[in-house]
Design a protein around this motif. Structure first.
Motif, mmCIF file in Angstrom:
data_model
loop_
_atom_site.group_PDB
_atom_site.id
_atom_site.type_symbol
_atom_site.label_atom_id
_atom_site.label_comp_id
_atom_site.label_asym_id
_atom_site.label_seq_id
_atom_site.Cartn_x
_atom_site.Cartn_y
_atom_site.Cartn_z
ATOM 1 N N CYS A 270 51.773 -60.893 -32.372
ATOM 2 C CA CYS A 270 51.456 -60.315 -31.061
ATOM 3 C C CYS A 270 52.532 -60.644 -30.041
ATOM 4 O O CYS A 270 52.237 -61.074 -28.923
ATOM 5 N N ILE B 19 57.331 -56.702 -24.130
ATOM 6 C CA ILE B 19 56.886 -57.588 -23.052
ATOM 7 C C ILE B 19 57.801 -57.480 -21.836
ATOM 8 O O ILE B 19 57.334 -57.379 -20.698
ATOM 9 N N ASP C 205 52.338 -66.546 -21.637
ATOM 10 C CA ASP C 205 50.898 -66.506 -21.911
ATOM 11 C C ASP C 205 50.598 -66.900 -23.353
ATOM 12 O O ASP C 205 49.705 -66.348 -23.989
ATOM 13 N N TYR D 211 46.037 -63.743 -28.393
ATOM 14 C CA TYR D 211 46.077 -62.280 -28.372
ATOM 15 C C TYR D 211 45.558 -61.680 -29.670
ATOM 16 O O TYR D 211 45.085 -60.541 -29.682
ATOM 17 N N ARG E 164 52.339 -58.505 -24.128
ATOM 18 C CA ARG E 164 51.573 -59.595 -23.508
ATOM 19 C C ARG E 164 51.709 -59.444 -21.993
ATOM 20 O O ARG E 164 52.683 -58.862 -21.517
#
Length: 287
Positions: free
Chosen positions: A23, A29, A83, A88, A112
């Motif tokens: 993820c 991102i 994060d 996720y 993310r």
DNA sequence: CGCCAGGCTTCTA
DNA sequence: TAGAAGCATGGC
């Protein structure tokens, strides 16, 4: 050991190395309209400045390398910024119950939502208004080049104190147009304490939004972006033209209520899907 | 050239 | 209270 999106994390000669990463996609991102100071420097490799630190990252397969840093900096800054404490994998299972999100997540599984410093997010999205992402990057970069403190060859993000002491005309080199006065107003209210950069973390969401909207030039959209990307209020869904199209075309009966607490993260998959997947929306083209 | 952009404020009815 | 105009700038 909590279930998170990487299996191992250790100090390596080149920096901090994460293995078994899931993820997580650097382009998805860093180039999906939430942060504006990152640039691609090669195949799955990016560099930029965030949290007033320079960082270069590269990813090969499921190995993610944070170049030239130690575990302390990774733990103190970047784990949070990316994060990486949020699972996720589990979140995506939950979101996949919705068929539209299932498609959006299949299109870009590595998205993310970053946890950016609130002041950086606030200024970035003040500059974003009525602009395209390409130009926003230029505005943020010039803002930092002109007014950020230089430290070891990089430009820190301009502080509220520095900007509060300026007049809007002083921001002319940024070429921010009518947004210049909004930045100055934001800075002055932060410096005076009228606007807090900590209360919005915990205020009820409507109060947090209203708190930020005291700033001249901060409306619902910019406030929601600051809340989502800066204050990690993942229930917040900034409504721009793309999300409006998504809601009209793909959620005629409304967004699923049971996902409301993480709707802001869902929004990020949907935003990217709408903008970049050619057949996500009807006859609008993607770009 | 015209249209649009991760909008907001101000004016007008 | 709703809708339109004006705002600065530049990518395409």
């Amino acid at each position: 050991m909590i279930a998170i999106d990487y299996k191992d994390c250790r100090a390596a000669p080149e920096g901090v190395l994460l293995e078994g990463v899931g993820c997580f996609s650097l382009p998805e991102i860093l180039d999906c309209g939430q942060a504006f100071r990152w640039r691609a420097i090669g195949e799955d490799s990016y560099e930029g400045v965030a949290c007033d630190r320079f960082l270069r990252l590269s990813m090969e397969g499921d190995r993610l390398l944070f170049h030239g840093i130690g575990m302390e900096e990774f733990e103190a800054v970047w784990r949070d910024y990316f994060d990486l404490s949020r699972d996720y994998g589990a979140l995506r299972e939950r979101l996949a119950a919705d068929p539209v999100l299932e498609k959006a997540m299949a299109f870009a599984p590595g998205i993310r939502v970053l946890r950016q410093p609130p002041w950086e997010a606030l200024c970035s999205f003040i500059l974003s208004q009525n602009n395209n992402i390409k130009r926003i990057k230029g505005l943020v970069e010039r803002f930092c080049d002109c007014f950020g403190e230089e430290r070891e060859g990089i430009r820190a993000f301009p502080t509220p104190e520095r900007i509060a002491a300026l007049e809007p005309d002083d921001l002319a080199p940024v070429r921010a147009g009518f947004r210049a006065k909004y930045l100055v107003d934001a800075a002055r209210r932060v410096v005076s304490g009228e606007v807090s950069l900590s209360l919005p973390y915990t205020l009820p969401i409507d109060e947090a939004r209203a708190h930020l909207m005291q700033i001249h030039g901060v409306g619902v959209k910019v406030a929601d972006c600051a809340l989502l990307y800066g204050f990690s209020r993942v229930e917040c869904v900034p409504k721009d033209v793309w999300i409006n199209r998504v809601m009209e075309q793909l959620y005629p009966d409304g967004f699923p209520e049971e996902l409301a607490d993480v709707a802001g993260i869902a929004q990020q998959y949907l935003f990217h899907y709408a903008r970049c997947c050619p057949d996500a929306l009807a006859a609008r083209g993607a770009k």
